[in-house]
Design a protein around this motif. Structure first.
Motif, short mmCIF file in Angstrom:
data_model
loop_
_atom_site.label_atom_id
_atom_site.label_comp_id
_atom_site.label_asym_id
_atom_site.label_seq_id
_atom_site.Cartn_x
_atom_site.Cartn_y
_atom_site.Cartn_z
N ALA A 3 157.91 85.53 -16.67
CA ALA A 3 157.72 86.59 -15.93
C ALA A 3 158.75 87.04 -14.93
N GLY A 4 159.16 85.86 -14.45
CA GLY A 4 160.55 85.77 -13.46
C GLY A 4 162.13 86.46 -14.44
N GLU A 5 161.78 86.18 -15.22
CA GLU A 5 163.01 87.70 -15.71
C GLU A 5 163.04 88.47 -16.34
N ALA A 6 161.14 88.61 -16.02
CA ALA A 6 160.78 90.44 -16.44
C ALA A 6 161.20 90.66 -15.30
N PHE A 7 160.63 89.92 -14.23
CA PHE A 7 161.29 91.17 -12.45
C PHE A 7 162.70 90.58 -12.17
N ASP A 8 163.53 89.74 -12.88
CA ASP A 8 164.87 90.22 -12.84
C ASP A 8 165.46 91.33 -13.33
N LYS A 9 165.31 91.07 -14.61
CA LYS A 9 165.73 92.34 -15.67
C LYS A 9 164.88 94.43 -14.61
N THR A 10 163.89 93.80 -15.23
CA THR A 10 163.23 95.25 -13.82
C THR A 10 163.88 95.54 -12.62
N ALA A 11 164.00 93.88 -11.86
CA ALA A 11 164.26 94.52 -10.66
C ALA A 11 166.06 95.49 -11.14
N ARG A 12 166.77 94.92 -12.10
CA ARG A 12 168.34 95.38 -12.10
C ARG A 12 168.05 97.10 -12.57
N LEU A 13 166.95 97.27 -13.43
CA LEU A 13 167.30 98.82 -14.17
C LEU A 13 167.03 99.18 -12.70
N LEU A 14 166.39 99.32 -11.31
CA LEU A 14 165.62 99.67 -10.70
C LEU A 14 167.39 99.77 -9.68
N GLY A 15 167.79 99.14 -9.95
CA GLY A 15 168.99 99.18 -9.73
C GLY A 15 169.30 97.75 -8.12
N PHE A 16 168.57 96.98 -8.18
CA PHE A 16 168.69 96.00 -7.24
C PHE A 16 169.34 94.84 -7.93
N GLU A 17 169.85 93.59 -6.70
CA GLU A 17 170.86 92.69 -6.96
C GLU A 17 170.07 91.92 -8.28
N ASN A 18 171.13 90.45 -8.08
CA ASN A 18 170.48 89.17 -8.98
C ASN A 18 169.43 88.66 -8.21
N ARG A 19 168.41 88.40 -8.89
CA ARG A 19 167.30 87.34 -8.73
C ARG A 19 166.40 88.41 -8.06
N GLY A 20 165.98 89.06 -8.94
CA GLY A 20 165.36 90.31 -8.54
C GLY A 20 163.81 90.84 -7.71
N GLY A 21 163.17 89.34 -8.61
CA GLY A 21 161.54 88.85 -7.94
C GLY A 21 161.91 89.77 -6.77
N ARG A 22 162.15 88.97 -5.98
CA ARG A 22 161.88 89.26 -4.23
C ARG A 22 161.97 90.72 -3.93
N ALA A 23 163.02 91.03 -4.31
CA ALA A 23 163.74 92.38 -3.92
C ALA A 23 162.81 93.84 -4.40
N ILE A 24 161.85 93.64 -5.41
CA ILE A 24 160.47 94.24 -5.57
C ILE A 24 159.23 93.74 -5.49
#
Ligand code: KG4
Ligand code: ZN
Length: 371
Positions: A188-209
């Motif tokens: 789940a965390g990986e899914a947050f992180d990988k999709t966050a990068r696709l949306l242009g967010f930085e490393n450890r994207g769960g919080r950004a999403i």
């Protein structure tokens, strides 16, 4: 029993002292996560070097409360000899260079003080953050009868959702657990992180999403993006989020093609990503709770800091289920050494330092295989 714990499995360097698996005495964390913005992910060699530099200062800060006494100021190793019963350390899973920093530090302390070492599985340790009693801020402890029902009753189901792991366990008691299932591809965390990068967010994207989704949900538009919910009906306790990532790639490419990738559509995608992941996590955990007649559900790991996930679990309390939901304060969801000390207290086997080794690929479906 007082345990001094060390955690260095990923990019944090942490040390903590916990009494009887429930009372936090002191916790210190240093993180190098901010350093990886420019690389878009953790660089293991850099993480390990930073941990080498941080380990001694972190340890020194963690020991500070033990060194103070009415009669004298103890030296660090004297404080350990006098007040600490065992050293707990994360032995895996994790990055080998990082793990070695913690494990070798624990061995050095054990050699000098003669204290035993309790090797700890990092993934399993996450759930024990729920056993800390003296930190109530942001703790979710909710049953049908009352809020702040802090008592964990058994059987309990436990969902661990971190960067690299999504695992479900059944606990018959604090020291008797069975693995029910886990991720077959992306966690789940990986899914947050990988999709966050696709949306242009930085490393450890769960919080950004989470942030982008909360902004979107306040000003929801009519424009609708719908993402799949990977429930895997024939594998009720396994998880698979790689299809979600593929669906997000497709949506992002299509929005780009139509020049519609903007703050509004990014917010909408973030909202849907969060809804999809949290829907799956809540549904599977509640299914397990129902099947095994669990009276508590424990949530833990970095993703458990997500407010929408906590809210959905809260809303899931039905008059028909006799279930108390527990989630630690957000600071104890992400990596820390408090969880390591608590887990060591309930599950640990004290060993001589010669018997302890770093184990980067340690499995999360076994509690016997700790060293
Ligand atoms: O447990 P953790 O700190 O480290 C591992 O053991 O992996 O978990 C880190 C994961 C990352 O994937 C991060 O994006 C996610 O937890 N995370 C969140 C939130 N805070 C951290 N995911 C969703 N919402 C959050 N608020
Ligand atoms: Zn973790």
């Amino acid at each position: 029993m007082k345990i001094l714990a060390i955690e260095t499995s990923c990019d944090e360097t942490a040390a903590a002292i916990v009494r009887d698996g429930t009372t936090l005495i002191h916790s210190v964390i240093a993180s190098s996560s901010e350093m990886y913005r420019k690389w878009g992910g953790i660089v293991p060699e850099v993480a390990a070097r930073e941990q080498l530099k941080s380990m001694i200062p972190v340890l020194s800060d963690a020991l500070f409360p033990l060194q103070q006494s009415v009669y004298s100021n103890l030296q660090p190793f004297d404080a350990i000899s006098e007040h600490i019963d065992a050293i707990a350390v994360t032995v895996g899973p994790g990055l080998i260079g990082s793990l070695l920093v913690g494990v070798e530090t624990a061995k050095t302390i054990a050699l000098i003080t003669g204290k035993p070492i309790i090797p700890v599985n990092h993934v399993i340790a996450h759930m024990y953050a729920n056993f800390i009693r003296n930190r109530t801020d942001e703790r979710l402890s909710l049953s049908r009868e009352k809020e702040n029902n802090n008592t964990i009753t058994f059987p309990a189901v436990s969902l661990v959702v971190s960067g690299g792991h999504t695992e479900l366990y059944l606990l018959k008691s604090p020291d008797e657990l069975t693995w029910l299932g886990g991720t077959i591809d992306d966690a789940a965390g990986e899914a947050f992180d990988k999709t966050a990068r696709l949306l242009g967010f930085e490393n450890r994207g769960g919080r950004a999403i989470e942030q982008a989704a909360s902004e979107f949900s306040v000003q929801r538009s009519k424009f609708g993006i719908k993402l799949p919910r990977p429930f895997l009906p024939d594998q009720p306790y396994n998880f698979s989020f790689s299809g979600l990532k593929t669906a997000v790639v497709r949506e992002v490419n299509s929005l780009k093609k139509h020049q519609q990738l903007n703050n509004k559509t990014i917010g909408q995608l973030a909202f849907e990503i969060q809804e999809s992941i949290t829907d799956v996590l809540v549904k599977k955990t509640l299914k397990a709770a129902q099947e095994f007649n669990a009276t508590s559900a424990l949530i833990s790991g970095g993703v458990a800091a997500n407010k929408r996930l906590r809210e959905k679990f809260k809303l899931s309390i039905q008059p028909s289920n006799n279930l108390t939901i527990h989630a630690p304060p957000a600071a104890f969801c992400t990596d820390n050494a408090v969880t390591i000390a608590c887990c060591a207290y309930y599950l640990g086997t004290p060993l001589n330092w010669r018997e302890v080794n770093a184990s980067p690929t340690l499995s999360s479906d076994s509690t016997k295989d700790l060293h």
